[in-house]
Design a protein around this motif. Sequence first.
Motif, PDB file in Angstrom:
ATOM      1  N   GLY A   1       8.325  -1.694  12.785  1.00 20.19           N
ATOM      2  CA  GLY A   1       8.932  -3.085  12.434  1.00 20.19           C
ATOM      3  C   GLY A   1       8.106  -3.846  11.215  1.00 20.19           C
ATOM      4  O   GLY A   1       8.770  -4.046  10.181  1.00 20.19           O
ATOM      5  N   PRO A   2       7.028  -4.325  11.669  1.00 20.25           N
ATOM      6  CA  PRO A   2       6.296  -4.859  10.736  1.00 20.25           C
ATOM      7  C   PRO A   2       5.963  -4.283   9.369  1.00 20.25           C
ATOM      8  O   PRO A   2       6.021  -5.122   8.345  1.00 20.25           O
ATOM      9  N   VAL A   3       5.924  -3.125   9.285  1.00 20.27           N
ATOM     10  CA  VAL A   3       5.517  -2.392   7.935  1.00 20.27           C
ATOM     11  C   VAL A   3       6.896  -2.488   7.249  1.00 20.27           C
ATOM     12  O   VAL A   3       6.977  -2.744   5.811  1.00 20.27           O
ATOM     13  N   GLN A   4       8.080  -2.221   7.761  1.00 26.44           N
ATOM     14  CA  GLN A   4       9.320  -2.487   7.138  1.00 26.44           C
ATOM     15  C   GLN A   4       9.708  -3.559   6.673  1.00 26.44           C
ATOM     16  O   GLN A   4      10.071  -3.824   5.473  1.00 26.44           O
ATOM     17  N   GLU A   5       9.359  -4.641   7.478  1.00 32.92           N
ATOM     18  CA  GLU A   5       9.709  -5.813   7.257  1.00 32.92           C
ATOM     19  C   GLU A   5       8.780  -6.390   6.066  1.00 32.92           C
ATOM     20  O   GLU A   5       9.389  -7.235   5.043  1.00 32.92           O
ATOM     21  N   ALA A   6       7.535  -6.124   5.911  1.00 32.14           N
ATOM     22  CA  ALA A   6       6.752  -6.277   5.044  1.00 32.14           C
ATOM     23  C   ALA A   6       7.257  -5.944   3.557  1.00 32.14           C
ATOM     24  O   ALA A   6       7.208  -6.573   2.427  1.00 32.14           O
ATOM     25  N   GLU A   7       7.706  -4.589   3.802  1.00 31.30           N
ATOM     26  CA  GLU A   7       8.211  -4.189   2.171  1.00 31.30           C
ATOM     27  C   GLU A   7       9.214  -4.812   1.829  1.00 31.30           C
ATOM     28  O   GLU A   7       9.366  -5.160   0.628  1.00 31.30           O
TER      29      GLU A   7
ATOM     30  N   ARG B   1       2.000 -13.128  10.532  1.00 29.31           N
ATOM     31  CA  ARG B   1       2.974 -12.368  11.680  1.00 29.31           C
ATOM     32  C   ARG B   1       3.159 -10.945  11.374  1.00 29.31           C
ATOM     33  O   ARG B   1       3.500 -10.388  12.584  1.00 29.31           O
ATOM     34  N   LEU B   2       2.735 -10.437  10.288  1.00 27.81           N
ATOM     35  CA  LEU B   2       3.187  -8.955  10.310  1.00 27.81           C
ATOM     36  C   LEU B   2       1.858  -8.102  10.607  1.00 27.81           C
ATOM     37  O   LEU B   2       1.714  -6.917  10.417  1.00 27.81           O
TER      38      LEU B   2
END
Length: 227
Positions: free
Chosen positions: A4-10, A97-98
């Motif tokens: 989740g965090p990696v995808q959200e960051a992208e 948060r990420l």
Amino acid sequence: MLPGPVQEAEELLGLAFRDRELLRTALTHGSLHDEAGTGTDYERLEFLGDAVLELITREFLLRRFPEEQEGSLTRRKIGIVKKGSLAVHGARMGLDRLVLVGRSFRSTASSRRSLAADVLEALIGAVYLDSGLETAREFVTREILERSPVPDPGPDPRSRLQEYCQGLGLELPAYRTVTMEGPDHRPSFTVMVTIGGREAGKGTGPTRKAAVEQAAARALENIERTV
């Protein structure tokens, strides 16, 4: 599937990483790396991102203020790239948060601010490695330079450093000429400034005065980047 965090960051960055492991690394705190025992954390990318940010910011200021001397440009740069400023941008982007952290990480307001600044620099390094300098420049310009009020250069570095030391009750800065090289018509001076007997910065210039100003500016930069 990406965590989740990696995808959200992208999605947050508006960038499509060719090497998504670079992005994952940029978001990985050392506490998670220590617990997992595999992979790498963001420190190496932070090291690179710091240099890329410096280059892009210096270029931006040179173009923005074509008549200013090195000392004034350095004072403006310090205000943009110091940790406190980067923490504000990183928090605005939600980077704190990420970050992928381990159970041993102690989350406090201070540690989260530091994380936001560190990860922002790591992301700049990751963007540079993944897509090159031009994409990194676009990212830094969009997320930092265009959102930063350009700091006023203020007093000369030597005066500012002296005021800083006086305000904290420290010994006043001492300047020593380290080398004087080059021909008589084109000398080059290198000056070291110390505070309490410890080296705080070095500067080089065509006159001793110019070298002193640069040494003071370097000392302020070293101090203020930790603020």
